[in-house]
Design a protein around this motif. Sequence first.
Motif, PDB file in Angstrom:
ATOM      1  N   GLN A 242      -6.580 -16.782 -10.607  1.00 65.07           N
ATOM      2  CA  GLN A 242      -6.049 -17.740  -9.648  1.00 65.07           C
ATOM      3  C   GLN A 242      -5.380 -17.024  -8.473  1.00 65.07           C
ATOM      4  O   GLN A 242      -5.593 -17.375  -7.316  1.00 65.07           O
ATOM      5  CB  GLN A 242      -5.051 -18.660 -10.354  1.00 65.07           C
ATOM      6  CG  GLN A 242      -4.500 -19.756  -9.472  1.00 65.07           C
ATOM      7  CD  GLN A 242      -3.471 -20.580 -10.209  1.00 65.07           C
ATOM      8  OE1 GLN A 242      -2.389 -20.076 -10.508  1.00 65.07           O
ATOM      9  NE2 GLN A 242      -3.804 -21.827 -10.506  1.00 65.07           N
ATOM     10  N   GLN A 243      -4.572 -16.001  -8.754  1.00 61.42           N
ATOM     11  CA  GLN A 243      -3.890 -15.263  -7.690  1.00 61.42           C
ATOM     12  C   GLN A 243      -4.903 -14.526  -6.810  1.00 61.42           C
ATOM     13  O   GLN A 243      -4.753 -14.478  -5.590  1.00 61.42           O
ATOM     14  CB  GLN A 243      -2.879 -14.281  -8.279  1.00 61.42           C
ATOM     15  CG  GLN A 243      -1.660 -14.960  -8.868  1.00 61.42           C
ATOM     16  CD  GLN A 243      -0.651 -13.977  -9.425  1.00 61.42           C
ATOM     17  OE1 GLN A 243      -0.794 -12.763  -9.277  1.00 61.42           O
ATOM     18  NE2 GLN A 243       0.376 -14.502 -10.082  1.00 61.42           N
ATOM     19  N   ARG A 244      -5.949 -13.945  -7.429  1.00 61.48           N
ATOM     20  CA  ARG A 244      -6.981 -13.249  -6.632  1.00 61.48           C
ATOM     21  C   ARG A 244      -7.620 -14.214  -5.646  1.00 61.48           C
ATOM     22  O   ARG A 244      -7.828 -13.869  -4.478  1.00 61.48           O
ATOM     23  CB  ARG A 244      -8.073 -12.694  -7.543  1.00 61.48           C
ATOM     24  CG  ARG A 244      -7.742 -11.390  -8.160  1.00 61.48           C
ATOM     25  CD  ARG A 244      -8.948 -10.843  -8.859  1.00 61.48           C
ATOM     26  NE  ARG A 244      -9.293 -11.723  -9.967  1.00 61.48           N
ATOM     27  CZ  ARG A 244      -9.639 -11.325 -11.159  1.00 61.48           C
ATOM     28  NH1 ARG A 244      -9.735 -10.055 -11.422  1.00 61.48           N
ATOM     29  NH2 ARG A 244      -9.922 -12.181 -12.104  1.00 61.48           N
ATOM     30  N   MET A 245      -7.952 -15.401  -6.116  1.00 59.99           N
ATOM     31  CA  MET A 245      -8.618 -16.366  -5.242  1.00 59.99           C
ATOM     32  C   MET A 245      -7.687 -16.840  -4.130  1.00 59.99           C
ATOM     33  O   MET A 245      -8.108 -16.984  -2.985  1.00 59.99           O
ATOM     34  CB  MET A 245      -9.133 -17.536  -6.066  1.00 59.99           C
ATOM     35  CG  MET A 245     -10.264 -17.111  -6.985  1.00 59.99           C
ATOM     36  SD  MET A 245     -10.974 -18.473  -7.867  1.00 59.99           S
ATOM     37  CE  MET A 245     -11.830 -19.276  -6.527  1.00 59.99           C
ATOM     38  N   ILE A 246      -6.420 -17.048  -4.449  1.00 57.78           N
ATOM     39  CA  ILE A 246      -5.471 -17.490  -3.428  1.00 57.78           C
ATOM     40  C   ILE A 246      -5.259 -16.390  -2.380  1.00 57.78           C
ATOM     41  O   ILE A 246      -5.218 -16.673  -1.184  1.00 57.78           O
ATOM     42  CB  ILE A 246      -4.143 -17.948  -4.076  1.00 57.78           C
ATOM     43  CG1 ILE A 246      -4.390 -19.250  -4.856  1.00 57.78           C
ATOM     44  CG2 ILE A 246      -3.047 -18.140  -3.036  1.00 57.78           C
ATOM     45  CD1 ILE A 246      -3.225 -19.706  -5.721  1.00 57.78           C
TER      46      ILE A 246
ATOM     47  N   LYS B 160       4.023  -9.993  -4.252  1.00 54.00           N
ATOM     48  CA  LYS B 160       5.106  -9.206  -4.842  1.00 54.00           C
ATOM     49  C   LYS B 160       4.517  -8.125  -5.751  1.00 54.00           C
ATOM     50  O   LYS B 160       4.954  -6.969  -5.716  1.00 54.00           O
ATOM     51  CB  LYS B 160       6.055 -10.103  -5.631  1.00 54.00           C
ATOM     52  CG  LYS B 160       7.222  -9.356  -6.249  1.00 54.00           C
ATOM     53  CD  LYS B 160       8.147 -10.291  -7.012  1.00 54.00           C
ATOM     54  CE  LYS B 160       9.280  -9.474  -7.631  1.00 54.00           C
ATOM     55  NZ  LYS B 160      10.008 -10.243  -8.621  1.00 54.00           N
ATOM     56  N   THR B 161       3.536  -8.481  -6.558  1.00 48.63           N
ATOM     57  CA  THR B 161       2.887  -7.514  -7.443  1.00 48.63           C
ATOM     58  C   THR B 161       2.245  -6.397  -6.627  1.00 48.63           C
ATOM     59  O   THR B 161       2.417  -5.214  -6.934  1.00 48.63           O
ATOM     60  CB  THR B 161       1.819  -8.213  -8.319  1.00 48.63           C
ATOM     61  OG1 THR B 161       2.456  -9.214  -9.103  1.00 48.63           O
ATOM     62  CG2 THR B 161       1.115  -7.221  -9.220  1.00 48.63           C
TER      63      THR B 161
ATOM     64  N   TRP C 125      -6.101   1.367  -3.107  1.00 48.06           N
ATOM     65  CA  TRP C 125      -5.074   0.964  -4.079  1.00 48.06           C
ATOM     66  C   TRP C 125      -4.876  -0.538  -4.065  1.00 48.06           C
ATOM     67  O   TRP C 125      -4.747  -1.170  -5.112  1.00 48.06           O
ATOM     68  CB  TRP C 125      -3.753   1.689  -3.800  1.00 48.06           C
ATOM     69  CG  TRP C 125      -3.728   3.044  -4.404  1.00 48.06           C
ATOM     70  CD1 TRP C 125      -3.822   4.238  -3.746  1.00 48.06           C
ATOM     71  CD2 TRP C 125      -3.627   3.372  -5.793  1.00 48.06           C
ATOM     72  NE1 TRP C 125      -3.797   5.270  -4.644  1.00 48.06           N
ATOM     73  CE2 TRP C 125      -3.669   4.775  -5.901  1.00 48.06           C
ATOM     74  CE3 TRP C 125      -3.520   2.612  -6.948  1.00 48.06           C
ATOM     75  CZ2 TRP C 125      -3.607   5.426  -7.130  1.00 48.06           C
ATOM     76  CZ3 TRP C 125      -3.456   3.262  -8.173  1.00 48.06           C
ATOM     77  CH2 TRP C 125      -3.496   4.656  -8.248  1.00 48.06           C
ATOM     78  N   VAL C 126      -4.836  -1.126  -2.876  1.00 47.71           N
ATOM     79  CA  VAL C 126      -4.658  -2.579  -2.778  1.00 47.71           C
ATOM     80  C   VAL C 126      -5.819  -3.291  -3.475  1.00 47.71           C
ATOM     81  O   VAL C 126      -5.618  -4.253  -4.213  1.00 47.71           O
ATOM     82  CB  VAL C 126      -4.527  -3.039  -1.309  1.00 47.71           C
ATOM     83  CG1 VAL C 126      -4.593  -4.558  -1.194  1.00 47.71           C
ATOM     84  CG2 VAL C 126      -3.227  -2.522  -0.709  1.00 47.71           C
ATOM     85  N   GLU C 127      -7.047  -2.795  -3.261  1.00 47.40           N
ATOM     86  CA  GLU C 127      -8.213  -3.397  -3.915  1.00 47.40           C
ATOM     87  C   GLU C 127      -8.067  -3.329  -5.431  1.00 47.40           C
ATOM     88  O   GLU C 127      -8.339  -4.313  -6.136  1.00 47.40           O
ATOM     89  CB  GLU C 127      -9.498  -2.689  -3.486  1.00 47.40           C
ATOM     90  CG  GLU C 127      -9.872  -2.962  -2.048  1.00 47.40           C
ATOM     91  CD  GLU C 127     -11.013  -2.091  -1.553  1.00 47.40           C
ATOM     92  OE1 GLU C 127     -11.503  -1.222  -2.312  1.00 47.40           O
ATOM     93  OE2 GLU C 127     -11.430  -2.292  -0.404  1.00 47.40           O
ATOM     94  N   LYS C 128      -7.633  -2.181  -5.952  1.00 51.07           N
ATOM     95  CA  LYS C 128      -7.460  -2.034  -7.397  1.00 51.07           C
ATOM     96  C   LYS C 128      -6.381  -2.976  -7.920  1.00 51.07           C
ATOM     97  O   LYS C 128      -6.529  -3.568  -8.990  1.00 51.07           O
ATOM     98  CB  LYS C 128      -7.099  -0.583  -7.749  1.00 51.07           C
ATOM     99  CG  LYS C 128      -8.255   0.366  -7.603  1.00 51.07           C
ATOM    100  CD  LYS C 128      -7.828   1.789  -7.896  1.00 51.07           C
ATOM    101  CE  LYS C 128      -8.968   2.748  -7.599  1.00 51.07           C
ATOM    102  NZ  LYS C 128      -8.586   4.132  -7.770  1.00 51.07           N
ATOM    103  N   ILE C 129      -5.305  -3.098  -7.170  1.00 52.75           N
ATOM    104  CA  ILE C 129      -4.215  -3.990  -7.583  1.00 52.75           C
ATOM    105  C   ILE C 129      -4.704  -5.438  -7.579  1.00 52.75           C
ATOM    106  O   ILE C 129      -4.457  -6.186  -8.531  1.00 52.75           O
ATOM    107  CB  ILE C 129      -2.986  -3.815  -6.661  1.00 52.75           C
ATOM    108  CG1 ILE C 129      -2.419  -2.389  -6.805  1.00 52.75           C
ATOM    109  CG2 ILE C 129      -1.913  -4.847  -6.987  1.00 52.75           C
ATOM    110  CD1 ILE C 129      -1.489  -1.989  -5.673  1.00 52.75           C
ATOM    111  N   ILE C 130      -5.405  -5.833  -6.518  1.00 50.58           N
ATOM    112  CA  ILE C 130      -5.923  -7.202  -6.437  1.00 50.58           C
ATOM    113  C   ILE C 130      -6.883  -7.462  -7.599  1.00 50.58           C
ATOM    114  O   ILE C 130      -6.855  -8.533  -8.205  1.00 50.58           O
ATOM    115  CB  ILE C 130      -6.599  -7.465  -5.073  1.00 50.58           C
ATOM    116  CG1 ILE C 130      -5.541  -7.507  -3.969  1.00 50.58           C
ATOM    117  CG2 ILE C 130      -7.393  -8.769  -5.095  1.00 50.58           C
ATOM    118  CD1 ILE C 130      -6.101  -7.597  -2.565  1.00 50.58           C
ATOM    119  N   ASP C 131      -7.714  -6.473  -7.916  1.00 48.32           N
ATOM    120  CA  ASP C 131      -8.643  -6.627  -9.047  1.00 48.32           C
ATOM    121  C   ASP C 131      -7.903  -6.908 -10.348  1.00 48.32           C
ATOM    122  O   ASP C 131      -8.440  -7.567 -11.243  1.00 48.32           O
ATOM    123  CB  ASP C 131      -9.495  -5.360  -9.235  1.00 48.32           C
ATOM    124  CG  ASP C 131     -10.540  -5.204  -8.143  1.00 48.32           C
ATOM    125  OD1 ASP C 131     -10.803  -6.185  -7.427  1.00 48.32           O
ATOM    126  OD2 ASP C 131     -11.092  -4.097  -8.018  1.00 48.32           O
TER     127      ASP C 131
END
Length: 169
Positions: free
Chosen positions: A116-120, A154-155, A105-111
């Motif tokens: 910019q947020q993914r890279m950070i 937060k997301t 789930w975390v991987e899907k959310i990060i995707d």
Amino acid sequence: MNQTEFVKLITPFKDKVFRLAKRLLVSTEEAEDATQEVLVKLWDKKNGLDKYNSVEAFAMTITKNYCLDQLKSKRAGNLQIVHNNYTDGQAGMQKQLEDRDSLGWVEKIIDGLPEQQRMIVQFRDVEQYEFEEIAKMMDMNETAVRVALSRARKTIREFMTKTHNYGIG
């Protein structure tokens, strides 16, 4: 700088270069090619590397830019950052399954996060870079990096809370 000195200089971070390339480009072969390109660029600049405060941060910046150029040239729309480094050898089978499900789930959310947020998240939470280094690599100020990371976390937290409280969201 001779070859031995160069190898000693890059050895501590060359795996990080590969992992970043792999997360951005997804394909192992493309990540290997990107890593090789970055190392060639560093080798070409070997006699001027001493002017950089952090050769590692410089290498990560080159990697980021190279990978983004590769993605743009392919017109790829989405970057993927997948964190595969999570293991817990002590957990029971049920806990391992729950952890694997949560990680999925975390991987899907990060995707689904903005690029910019993914890279950070990748730089801070996976690669463990300091905010100052991330700011240099992303060409942002530290406050903006902290804000973007806070929003990304937060997301992730909101989606995970929703998923755990209400089932599949």
